[in-house]
Design an enzyme around this catalytic site. Structure first.
Site, PDB file in Angstrom:
ATOM      1  N   CYS A  60      29.327  88.928  69.485  1.00  0.00           N
ATOM      2  CA  CYS A  60      28.571  89.249  70.691  1.00  0.00           C
ATOM      3  C   CYS A  60      28.639  90.754  70.987  1.00  0.00           C
ATOM      4  O   CYS A  60      29.335  91.512  70.323  1.00  0.00           O
ATOM      5  CB  CYS A  60      29.116  88.459  71.877  1.00  0.00           C
ATOM      6  N   ALA A  63      32.043  92.166  71.478  1.00  0.00           N
ATOM      7  CA  ALA A  63      32.751  92.401  70.211  1.00  0.00           C
ATOM      8  C   ALA A  63      32.312  93.728  69.597  1.00  0.00           C
ATOM      9  O   ALA A  63      33.131  94.463  69.028  1.00  0.00           O
ATOM     10  CB  ALA A  63      32.488  91.253  69.242  1.00  0.00           C
ATOM     11  N   ARG A  94      41.164  93.465  64.225  1.00  0.00           N
ATOM     12  CA  ARG A  94      40.471  94.270  63.214  1.00  0.00           C
ATOM     13  C   ARG A  94      41.414  95.117  62.372  1.00  0.00           C
ATOM     14  O   ARG A  94      40.994  95.782  61.455  1.00  0.00           O
ATOM     15  CB  ARG A  94      39.460  95.182  63.913  1.00  0.00           C
ATOM     16  N   HIS A 193      27.294  97.881  69.853  1.00  0.00           N
ATOM     17  CA  HIS A 193      27.468  99.200  69.237  1.00  0.00           C
ATOM     18  C   HIS A 193      26.623 100.237  69.973  1.00  0.00           C
ATOM     19  O   HIS A 193      27.086 101.335  70.287  1.00  0.00           O
ATOM     20  CB  HIS A 193      27.042  99.182  67.763  1.00  0.00           C
TER      21      HIS A 193
END
Length: 483
Positions: A60, A63, A94, A193
């Site tokens: 999503c 994230a 991550r 992003h």
């Protein structure tokens, strides 16, 4: 390997399981490429909303912002504003390695959350956020700033996180960045992003501040879109600095707020993950006149090509430095290839990953004599597929936002020797008896970037494919009663 006709027939068989309307939509996301770049693009439709009722493997917007772009900035506190789950389950997942002392000058593996309850949904969480900002700053006073990563409920109830951040930024005399990255925004983590890049632009790069007096050096560059998973950015930085460049900023793995602020003064932005960082690179090119260049540090062939393309942007000193670096490490790369290629030659790989990897790792597999027979993006855009098709040499299945059903059917028919995908797919395919590498965080290994990373990449692929455990399993299609 499937012929083009067999691959196209396989796609039609998969689509036949859907209702007509769903099949018509999904057909736009599946294709077969035969190794020739098609003028006008490969025809894949991407970055579209997933079909309701068809399981997607996407992440999503939260994230994309917290887990990818903002989270690795190590000297800032990143607050997950909302219920506890999003922050906790994204914490440290991550493997963004960093140098620093956790809780003192680095906070990347800590989970800060406003822990929403029912009353916060009803009455709002602004006061709670303000209190949390004060407490976090009091407990960890050496932080350089704070980001507020909003989760879904915050967008639904309309908390004014911008107003809280603005007031507390003045009170605490630190940058506090509100990020509207609620998970429901956009079609995937890709929008996260973009949102994160926009907040870096508005709250960091464009923030009025006193001139620090630092002048750009002739060889100053920034690494953009390397998240230092398993130490990737460190392996990349070694090569760039050995060829004579000065890396003054890393975005965002092992990066700092000061590095973000310093980036508009570099001579060249070097972009590894195009998907997550092309937005901010284009902004810096437009506003500050900084050119950017996409590069690929997976596998010796692509590393050498990238080093030469980077060096071509500078003078003869840097060009000579690049050749010296290639000459220094090529014997090491050849030794790795000579050791592992006989064990991996001809092995077929299917990929389904996010970001840059569906195309960037193709060269590394080819260096080892392996062949990528299927690849796709979880959240790619059309230009990602256009960039991918030039790296494919043989008939290859292409799948955008594939469902679990589609992937399983493709794998059952293609029967690759290795699958590279994410954690959600890992155990499904391992239980099918197929070697699998988790290619989002390198399956707890790495780095995979640079020459150091190539050694580990080759070892991991060999260790996975040639592990004797697979001979002790009987996949479904080899059962006595299998069709």
């Amino acid at each position: 390997m499937l012929t083009r006709d067999e691959a196209e027939k396989l796609i039609q068989e998969v689509l036949a399981a859907y209702p007509p309307e769903a099949a018509e939509d999904r057909a736009k996301h599946l294709a077969v490429l035969d190794g020739e770049a098609l003028e006008g693009g490969c025809g894949i439709t991407a970055n579209r909303k997933s079909l309701p009722g068809v399981m997607t493997i996407r992440g999503c917007a939260y994230a994309g912002s917290k887990g990818v772009v903002w989270g690795p900035i190590k000297d800032m506190i990143h607050i997950s504003h909302g219920p506890v789950g999003c922050g906790q389950y994204s914490r440290a997942g991550r493997r963004n390695y960093y140098v620093g002392t956790t809780g003192i000058n680095a906070f990347g593996t800590m989970n800060f959350t406003s822990d929403f309850q029912e009353k916060d949904i009803v009455f709002g969480g602004d006061k709670k956020l303000a209190k949390l900002l004060e407490e976090a700053n009091a407990l960890f006073p050496l932080n350089k700033g704070i980001s507020v990563q909003s989760e879904c409920p915050v967008g639904l109830i309309g908390d004014d996180i911008e107003a809280v951040a603005k007031k507390k930024s003045v009170d605490l005399n630190k940058p506090i960045v509100p990020v509207r990255c609620e998970g429901f925004r956009g079609v995937s983590q890709s929008l996260g992003h973009h949102i994160a890049n926009d907040t870096i632009r508005d709250y960091i790069l464009d923030r009025p501040k006193a001139d620090d007096g630092i002048q750009a050096g002739p060889y100053d560059v920034a690494i953009i879109g390397d998240y230092n998973i398993g130490g990737d950015a460190w392996s990349s930085r070694i090569l760039l600095e050995e060829m004579g460049l000065q890396v003054v900023a890393q975005w965002s793995g092992d990066g700092t707020l000061a590095e973000l602020e310093r980036t508009p003064k570099v001579r060249l932005n070097l972009v590894h993950c195009y998907r997550s960082m092309n937005y901010i690179s284009r902004h810096m090119e437009t506003k500050y006149g900084i050119p950017w260049l996409e590069y690929n540090f997976f596998g010796p062939s692509r590393i050498a090509d990238s080093l030469r393309r980077i060096a071509a942007r500078f003078d003869d000193r840097i060009k000579a430095g690049a050749e010296a670096v290639i000459a220094k490490y090529q014997p090491m790369a050849d030794a790795i290839t000579n050791r592992f290629r006989p064990r991996l030659e001809g092995k077929r790989v299917m990929l389904y990953v996010g970001g840059l990897r569906p195309r960037h790792v193709i060269g590394a597999y080819e260096d080892l004599g392996m062949e990528v027979v299927g690849t796709g993006y979880e959240f790619g855009h059309n230009d990602d597929y256009d960039r991918t098709q030039v790296d494919l040499k043989n008939t290859t299945l292409i799948y955008d936002d594939a469902s679990g059903y589609e992937l399983e059917r493709f794998v059952e028919r293609v029967r690759p020797d290795l699958i590279g995908s994410g954690i959600k797919e890992k155990y499904v395919f391992q239980k099918m008896g197929i070697p699998f590498r988790q290619m989002h965080s390198w399956d707890y290994s790495g780095p995979y970037h640079g020459y150091d990373g190539y050694a580990i990449f080759a070892r991991d692929m060999d260790m996975t494919i040639n592990n004797p455990c697979w001979k002790m399993m009987t996949p479904p299609w080899r059962q006595p009663n299998a069709a």
